[in-house]
Every structure is written in structure tokens, then in C-alpha cells.
Design an enzyme around this catalytic site. Sequence first.
Site, PDB file in Angstrom:
ATOM      1  CE  LYS A  51     -32.528   0.276   2.900  1.00 12.64           C
ATOM      2  NZ  LYS A  51     -33.551   0.888   1.952  1.00 12.64           N
ATOM      3  CG  ASN A 103     -36.905   0.259  -8.968  1.00 13.41           C
ATOM      4  OD1 ASN A 103     -37.283   0.527  -7.835  1.00 13.41           O
ATOM      5  ND2 ASN A 103     -35.636   0.317  -9.331  1.00 13.41           N
ATOM      6  CB  THR A 149     -34.817  -2.806   1.063  1.00 15.37           C
ATOM      7  OG1 THR A 149     -34.068  -1.675   0.618  1.00 15.37           O
ATOM      8  CG2 THR A 149     -35.545  -2.457   2.344  1.00 15.37           C
ATOM      9  CB  THR A 191     -35.054   4.623  -0.270  1.00 12.09           C
ATOM     10  OG1 THR A 191     -36.281   5.057  -0.763  1.00 12.09           O
ATOM     11  CG2 THR A 191     -35.353   3.397   0.547  1.00 12.09           C
TER      12      THR A 191
END
Length: 410
Positions: free
Chosen positions: A186, A405, A160, A197
Amino acid sequence: MTLIASASIMKKLSSKNIVSPKGFKAAGLHCGLKHKKKDLAVLVSEVPASVAGVFTTNAVQAAPLKVTREVVYITKKMQAMIVNSGNANACTGKQGAKDAQTMQVLMAEKLGIEANLVGVCSTGVIGEIMNMEPVENGINQLEPKDNLESAIDFAQAIMTTDTVMKNTSYSTLVDGKEVIIAGVAKGSGMIEPNMATMLGFITTDANVESDVLQATLSDITNMTFNAITVDGDTSTNDTVVVMANGLAGNVALTPDHPDWQNFYYTLKTVAEDLAKMIAKDGEGATKLIEVEVEGAFSDEEGRKIAKTVVGSPLVKTAVFGCDANWGRIIAAVGYSGATIDPEKITIQIGGVTMVENGEPVPFSENGLIQILKMHEVKIYVSLGIGEGKGHAWGCDLTYDYVQINASYRS
């Protein structure tokens, strides 16, 4: 678990290839969940493999994670893992559950295997219903192969906000036979594992039963994936899965096997490599921070202190700004909740002592600035009250983290 293993029992492989272990294939492509980049991938074993998994501790868990948990804990065998990026399929209700099951069934039909042998992982934006048309078309186009190009396609398709692929692989000997353990991951933001994540996939051709593999992965995770932090956020999708298909032909591994150390140490090294790569690639990061703790009351408290220090926003920003502010480090040690004696604490940065037995020690400010300018910064903390040790890895906190972000969805 105490091991006397050394690095001599294993060899790092230059190919860093998730399909290097016997009997594994992979594929990755762009199906349309993202604008341009690859976003759909599959990892396949020729035969059903023993499987182990660890998952997020977030009470809100994505639909694909629930599907994969059933494969890991009920089927206890896995032959394929279908992964998409660009959409987390989290907080998507009954439709999300249906979509995750559809991905599982379609991948099974494509490969000609039972659906309960297929895991599903998703990563990306939370709270958006998956556009299933491109996913279904993409699954039909996936053609797993056992070459380097296909392994790279897989690694790229699961990313991502990652800036680099994260791959590693090693070989070791079990019963005189070569056993290969390889990993790909990842993760870049929302990294506070227990888990984060983060998606991690480890393959091996070792012969080891699922229950033994599960206990081993859980133990190793506490020292690796659960010892990294980027920003303190815990995601809804975090998963690490190990598949062991047994095609190396060794006698089934258990802790009583003569070569158990070889397997355990190599698997731990693969996990640690991936964990450090994730920490180093934190969103906007410019430096990897390693915290080593010794002299703690216990190993558990040592790890707790290390992770508290590396996760402190003030420590992270000090490292980014090359500010040798050891006060922020000792403050983090103090609020960690672990047992400490302030008069026995010693702190070093890059080998330079700044505090010894609770007392400030003169040091060269300019010398420390040069150390803090390096891409990897090591902080050492000695508690002086026990035999406990701990390690943790993280990254600095930069302007770019805020920018990335603030505009993640756009």
C-alpha cells in the site's frame, strides 16, 4: 551485484496472490477503525519463516515499527504480521507502545504461537491514540485462509488513500522445484522512500536464511522501493518485510547456489512491480513518470540524478500540464549534487531528443504534447561521463493531490 539473468527464468502468475506461495494464509476485515472500509488484516505462515525487513529512515518512528524491528533483527523469524489501517499509532507515546505490543500478543494468542514471531504494522493518521476495542474484537474474528478472496481482503484492509490494490506474483525454478514469490503493498502519498508511507509484504516458499535474505532485500530496496517518490515526504511507519518459509523444499539459497540468479532476479522483479504500482497510484496522479539515467559517474550517482528529476515539483507539474519543458529536467540534473558536465548532457522524453551534448535540438512541440498525454512518460538522461546507470519512478503533481491532502483528516 551484477547478474546475467533474463526474464526467461521466471513466469508471471495471473492470480497475483499473496498466499500463492506454499504455506501462507491471509485475512482482512472491517473492525471499526475506519467508517466502512476494511481496516484490519493478518498474514500467516504455517511455520516460522526466515524474515528480512527494511524500515523508514525518519527519526520519528511509529510504535508498531519498533515491535517489528525486534522480530526481524532479534528473533530473525516471523510467522505472522498483523496490520491495521486508519491509525498510524505514531507519535502516541507510552500508550502507543503498549497498544502495539497488545496487538502482537493478542495475535499470537489467537494463532497459538510465540509473541516474538508476530510483526505489527499500522498506517493512517499520525498522532491519534489507537481505539483498541475494535482492534481487539477484530483480531478475535480474523480467520486466515489460503484462497484468493482472503488475499484480496488483506490487500484491501491495508489501504488508506490508495485507489487500487497493489499485488504481484511470479514463479521461478530452484533445484528444479517451483518457487513462488508474491507481494502486496500500500502507498499513495508521503512517498519518498528511504522509505515512505508505504507498507510492503512479500511472501515466498523458498528456503533461504534470514541473514542472506536481509542482505538481498537491502540491496534490492536501493533499486526499487528507494527509487520512487511522490511528494518528497518521508513517513513514520514505512516497512517492507519478506517472509520465506522454505516449504518449496529447495536447498538453502545463498549467492553461491547455482540458481541464486533465479531467486534474486524474481525477488527484484516483485519489488520493482510493487514500487512502480505505488508511484503510479500517487495521490491524485494521472501519469507514471520513469526516469532512466546512463553515463553517470557511478550507479549511485545515476540513481541520485534519476530520483532528483522524478521528484522535482516543476518536472512533475510540467508532465501534468503536458509541457515539454526540458529546462526543468536539466535544472534538476544540475542541482542533484552528482558529478556532471553540462556540455555532455543528452535529454529525451518518450524517445524524442530535446538536448544533445548540452545543445538544444529542434523537436515537434505538438508531437511531444501527444507523448506527454500518455499515462506513462519516460524521461531519458545521458551524462556522458561514465558507466553509471540509474532508474527512478514517480508521478505527476496534480490539483487533486492538494485537495486530497488538504482534507486527509476530515
